[in-house]
Design a protein around this motif. Structure first.
Motif, mmCIF file in Angstrom:
data_model
loop_
_atom_site.group_PDB
_atom_site.id
_atom_site.type_symbol
_atom_site.label_atom_id
_atom_site.label_comp_id
_atom_site.label_asym_id
_atom_site.label_seq_id
_atom_site.Cartn_x
_atom_site.Cartn_y
_atom_site.Cartn_z
ATOM 1 N N SER A 194 0.844 -1.192 0.000
ATOM 2 C CA SER A 194 0.000 0.000 0.000
ATOM 3 C C SER A 194 0.879 1.241 0.000
ATOM 4 O O SER A 194 2.095 1.154 0.170
ATOM 5 N N HIS A 242 -8.532 -4.211 -6.638
ATOM 6 C CA HIS A 242 -8.664 -2.913 -5.973
ATOM 7 C C HIS A 242 -9.338 -1.915 -6.895
ATOM 8 O O HIS A 242 -9.397 -2.113 -8.114
ATOM 9 N N GLU A 296 -10.011 2.607 -7.202
ATOM 10 C CA GLU A 296 -9.692 3.927 -6.653
ATOM 11 C C GLU A 296 -10.433 4.970 -7.481
ATOM 12 O O GLU A 296 -10.373 4.962 -8.705
ATOM 13 N N SER A 337 -2.243 -4.615 -8.505
ATOM 14 C CA SER A 337 -3.085 -4.765 -7.311
ATOM 15 C C SER A 337 -3.562 -3.387 -6.888
ATOM 16 O O SER A 337 -4.451 -2.836 -7.515
ATOM 17 N N GLY A 338 -2.971 -2.807 -5.843
ATOM 18 C CA GLY A 338 -3.477 -1.544 -5.325
ATOM 19 C C GLY A 338 -3.265 -0.361 -6.264
ATOM 20 O O GLY A 338 -2.263 -0.262 -6.956
#
Lengths: 118, 399
Positions: free
Chosen positions: B71, B346, B348, B386-387
């Protein structure tokens, strides 16, 4: 064929692992195991708790040294049934028995770990 | 002689020109960072620097180690991203030059971190050895080492894995102890770095702080319900919220733990992933009682509200992780099911919420959706993404 298998069995374990590693992994084996898919599952999905290099996370590390005191059969049972009271779920609903055995053997041998193992 | 001098000058000019070409183009490019972000490429230990105005990848930064479960938090100027790797690596990445400026291996095994309210400290939550370490955000020099010690069932002193580390107002950090069932606050305002311990529920696995910085809430693996600490009244201790929501029900296997970061709070209600139930729980924030459960198609992992709080986007655990479901916050009905690719990890939102970026790990791509039409507007290639973390996090408490 059986002669070939017994010859293979006679091979030192490490060589066998090497053979497994260089065998193209995209081909589904006789048991219907998609090895690339399973390998990805272990590193990526099991890896979300056990670490992508299997050095542990919220779940314990799963390198050969960490599993020394467990047989491949015991590892398989643990994958199959999970560990009640912990975050480890039973995988039998998602994985076939040959897949569970395939994973346990490779966890014991460390064959799925990529890169330098120190 | 004069010819020679001219030649020499020419060569000099060419050399200068060459060196200018070789330096990163960005160094000479004047730009802000408000529309930038990082995408974690978990298998290759790299991050992509992206921009959300033209939906493009600006470059890749490599050499960040094991980025499973990585992260990012940002410096207050939005220029530097602090990347927390699983292997204990803490890496400071300059988004403008697209390079690593500092990197330390600060533990054997870590799980995320936070930046202090004043931007001076970066804290990392560690599994092994269990505890929290705090670093100077400028230099990454160690400022404080806080082992998460507790007395285990055998009466021995042990160190607990720490989870759910966030920043809180008053220049504090708050985190939970997985093995000890406690919530700790760490006060960075004074040099004493005072720690306060609170008893919490069984096996907290993640935590969050509400966007106003008032409530710290830990998800519990060991029991149904959540532990909440009111930071305006910490002396009241931890209270249980949503207790026993799954009582009498057979729990389903959880193949990936839900995340609490980016918890959706919309319209006076909190939307929470249930654990072991294919549901999103809706809590009334006035009294933290359970007011509804929304059936979804799998074990929810991320439950995130769009910045206008009108939509709730839900991602799922293995094996139902190839879709995203979108819930209307007002009617609490699923209004859309999207298929962004294999193993969606993920999402955002852009700061004002007109777009949402979604990563599909096993499809090696990031898809950008228009939140009004729910249509994909761009796809970007990434290696096992991923993130996704945008720099707007620099200005939000707890992110």
């Amino acid at each position: 064929m059986s002669a070939l298998i017994s010859r293979l069995k006679a091979w030192p374990r490490r060589l066998l692992v090497l053979v497994l590693l260089i065998t193209p992994v995209t081909v589904a084996s006789e048991d219907g195991i998609d090895e690339a898919d399973l390998s990805n599952l272990v590193l990526q999905d099991c890896g979300s708790c056990h670490g992508m290099t299997l050095r542990g996370g919220l779940g314990p590390p799963l390198r050969p040294d960490d599993l020394e005191r467990m047989s491949a059969g015991a590892v398989a049972a643990l994958i199959r049934e999970g560990v009640p009271g912990t975050a480890m779920p039973p995988w039998k609903a998602l994985l076939s028995e040959p897949e569970i055995v395939w994973i346990s053997e490779r966890l014991k041998s460390g064959a799925l770990i990529k890169g330098p193992q120190e | 002689m004069r010819q020679k001098a001219i030649m020499l000058a020419l060569v000099m000019v060419m050399l200068l020109g060459l060196s200018a070409c070789q330096s990163p183009a960005t160094v000479n490019e004047l730009r802000g960072t408000g529309d930038l972000g990082l995408v974690i490429e978990r298998a290759s230990g790299s991050v992509l620097v992206v921009e959300t105005t033209g939906n493009s990848v600006l470059g890749r930064v490599e050499g960040l180690g094991d980025l499973s479960h990585a992260s990012v938090v940002y410096s207050r100027d939005g220029r530097y991203g602090y990347v927390f790797g699983r292997d204990g690596g803490l890496t400071k990445v300059d988004l403008l030059t697209r390079s690593i400026t500092e990197r330390v291996m600060q533990s054997g095994n870590s799980i995320g971190g936070a930046i202090s309210q004043d931007g001076r400290y970066v804290a990392v939550s560690n599994y092994e050895p269990g505890g929290v370490k705090v670093f100077d955000s400028e230099t990454l020099a160690l400022v404080a080492d806080v082992p998460a010690t507790y007395t285990n069932a055998e009466g021995e002193t042990a160190q607990s894995k720490t989870v759910g580390l966030v920043d809180a107002p008053g220049n504090q950090f708050v985190f939970s102890l997985f093995d000890a069932g406690e919530i700790w606050t760490l006060d960075m305002a004074a040099d004493s770095h005072e720690i306060t311990r609170y008893d919490a529920g069984d096996a907290p696995y993640d935590g969050l702080i509400t966007p106003d910085g008032r409530y710290y809430i830990a998800g519990l693996f060991g029991e149904d319900g959540l532990s909440m600490l009111d930071l305006w009244e910490p002396q009241a201790g931890v209270t249980d919220i949503l207790p026993g929501y799954g009582k009498g029900e057979q729990k389903l296997p959880v193949y990936k733990m839900p995340h609490l970061e980016g918890w959706a709070i919309a319209d006076g209600r909190a939307f929470v992933p249930a654990v072991g139930h294919h549901q999103v729980l809706v809590a009334d924030m006035n009294d933290w009682s359970l007011m509804d459960r929304i059936d979804v198609q799998g074990q929810p992992v991320f439950v995130m509200a769009s910045p206008d709080n009108r939509q709730i986007w839900v991602s799922f655990a293995h094996p139902d992780n190839d879709v995203i479901q979108v819930i209307d916050a007002r009617t609490r009905k699923i209004i859309h099911t999207l298929e962004p690719g294999k193993a969606v990890l993920h999402m955002e939102f852009t700061p004002r919420g007109e777009r949402v970026w979604v990563s599909a790990r096993d499809s090696n791509r990031v898809t950008v959706y228009d939140t009004r039409t729910l249509d994909p507007v761009a796809t970007l290639s990434a290696e096992n993404p991923s993130g996704i973390f945008f720099t707007s996090r620099a200005h939000s408490l707890g992110l």
